[in-house]
Design an enzyme around this catalytic site. Sequence first.
Site, PDB file in Angstrom:
ATOM      1  N   HIS A 189       0.695  -1.331  -0.016  1.00 22.08           N
ATOM      2  CA  HIS A 189       0.036  -0.125  -0.038  1.00 22.08           C
ATOM      3  C   HIS A 189       0.837   1.366   0.082  1.00 22.08           C
ATOM      4  O   HIS A 189       1.970   1.080   0.420  1.00 22.08           O
ATOM      5  CB  HIS A 189      -0.873  -0.055   1.136  1.00 22.08           C
ATOM      6  CG  HIS A 189      -0.263   0.358   2.499  1.00 22.08           C
ATOM      7  ND1 HIS A 189      -0.049   1.853   2.847  1.00 22.08           N
ATOM      8  CD2 HIS A 189       0.334  -0.411   3.526  1.00 22.08           C
ATOM      9  CE1 HIS A 189       0.470   1.787   4.122  1.00 22.08           C
ATOM     10  NE2 HIS A 189       0.836   0.403   4.472  1.00 22.08           N
ATOM     11  N   CYS A 190       0.469   2.306  -0.530  1.00 21.65           N
ATOM     12  CA  CYS A 190       1.087   3.715  -0.467  1.00 21.65           C
ATOM     13  C   CYS A 190       0.175   4.680   0.527  1.00 21.65           C
ATOM     14  O   CYS A 190      -0.706   4.188   1.438  1.00 21.65           O
ATOM     15  CB  CYS A 190       1.323   3.992  -1.871  1.00 21.65           C
ATOM     16  SG  CYS A 190      -0.452   4.364  -2.840  1.00 21.65           S
ATOM     17  N   MET A 191       0.245   5.732   0.003  1.00 18.78           N
ATOM     18  CA  MET A 191      -0.638   6.840   1.033  1.00 18.78           C
ATOM     19  C   MET A 191      -2.062   6.705   0.962  1.00 18.78           C
ATOM     20  O   MET A 191      -2.877   6.896   2.169  1.00 18.78           O
ATOM     21  CB  MET A 191      -0.122   8.147   0.960  1.00 18.78           C
ATOM     22  CG  MET A 191       1.352   8.534   0.960  1.00 18.78           C
ATOM     23  SD  MET A 191       1.550   8.780   2.707  1.00 18.78           S
ATOM     24  CE  MET A 191       0.783  10.258   3.236  1.00 18.78           C
TER      25      MET A 191
END
Length: 510
Positions: free
Chosen positions: A29-31
């Site tokens: 996952h990213c932001m």
Amino acid sequence: MATEDKNRATAAAILPLVGGAANVSSIAHCMTRLRLGLHDRSLVDDQALKAVPAVMGVVEDDTYQIVLGPGTVARVTPEFEQLVEEGKAAAPEPAPVSASAPADELAAQGAAIKAARKAKNSTPFKLFLRKIANIFVPLIPALIGCGIIAGLNGLLVNLGWLTSVTPALAAMASGFMALIAVFVGFNTAKEFGGTPILGGAVAAIIVFPGVANIEAFGQKLSPGQGGVLGALGAAVLAVYVEKWCRRWVPEALDVLVTPTLTVLVSGLVTIFGLMYVAGEISTAIGTFADWLLSNGGAGAGFVLGGLFLPLVMLGLHQALIPIHTTLIEQQGYTVLLPILAMAGAGQVGAAAAVYFRLPRNESIRRTIKSALPAGLLGVGEPLIYGVSLPLGRPFITACVGGAFGSGFIGLFNQLGDKVGSTAIGPSGWALFPLLDGNHGLGTTIAIYGGGLLVGYLAGFLATYFFGFSKDLLTEFNVSQEPTASTVTATGGPTSPTTGPDSPAKEPAGV
């Protein structure tokens, strides 16, 4: 419902809609997005996913990306990982599959679709940028946390408050940035297939105080010279040296010789070459950014802000991450991020105009109402993929709005009032705690807030007056009909969305 139960429920709702645990090959996952590697893309139920309450949209790239928003994605991902592990552990051994013609055809079709998508998103340049993003994105939470502490400390120092505490806050804010090269080296080696700790060890040379006693190219080196760019280059070199050693060093000696040669060879090249070269490049980046905004001003800001969203759509914005980080290392803040953040303001203004221009389309208006708070906080995916991009023209007019907001901030930079951010990641209203500049916090906040207002207003006006053709208005400004078809997921709007129970995401096909 407790927060933990809510996050697990979201993960449990998503898992079967992406083909179950057996179809998931990787999880990250990213932001804002849950990024999934999938074995078979055809098993995903896009429309059902978009109807999940916590899902703001979906994006297809090299991974299948589910937009959940900041905070939520960090909590849902561990729950999703646990469910996938449990599902794979409980899955029975697969039975032998007969080589029937239909099965072969389906397998071939699935493989062809997967190969086509992978080829489309796997150009060498995009793959390189993706690696760069994978190196720096994990550092963003620390950059944000330390940046906010730095801003708080600066405010307390200016006010003369808590003088016994401010030195401790300064240490907290500066400690990570002092060693960021080590973290970059670690992540770089990991991303390029080497031993992460060796990448970190080589990059640590750059920030070691003892390099001040070494001379290269007729100049004394300084600790930190070359910054993150030097760490990036040093770690990549370490990976290639390590791989060469693994290939040629006998196995009996590998544990002793390979790490020694990796650090020795890469370290010498770093000290007597990379630190100087990377330092010159870093200085040039800072000088060019200052020159661009000091001389280009509003024009430079207008171009940067207007082009940023198309860069995001192409994935090319990832190339800016090391530039932002280099500017933060050099100047304490990046002057580019507040300018580029205005692109989100244009999206907000455009979405508001769409809301007023389509008073009869309840579904699109619901989408805007649900996505607008996230847009104000700088999370633009729901508005981009849910409203402006599928409609076409509103995406362009949103870019125009962002260009005017960026031009406003660029103009003040040209007049000598720099507006910067001490970290990367947030934008919109969420960037206020991270703002810094050269003329006081009040002035900096006022200029950034003015840029947001200009972006909102320009995006609204451009979209309201130029964002809709007569055909588009005729097609979309109608009451919902139970039998009407939804907007296609390819971004080509065809007709109004379905009846009152339609999910808010449907009109945009995200």
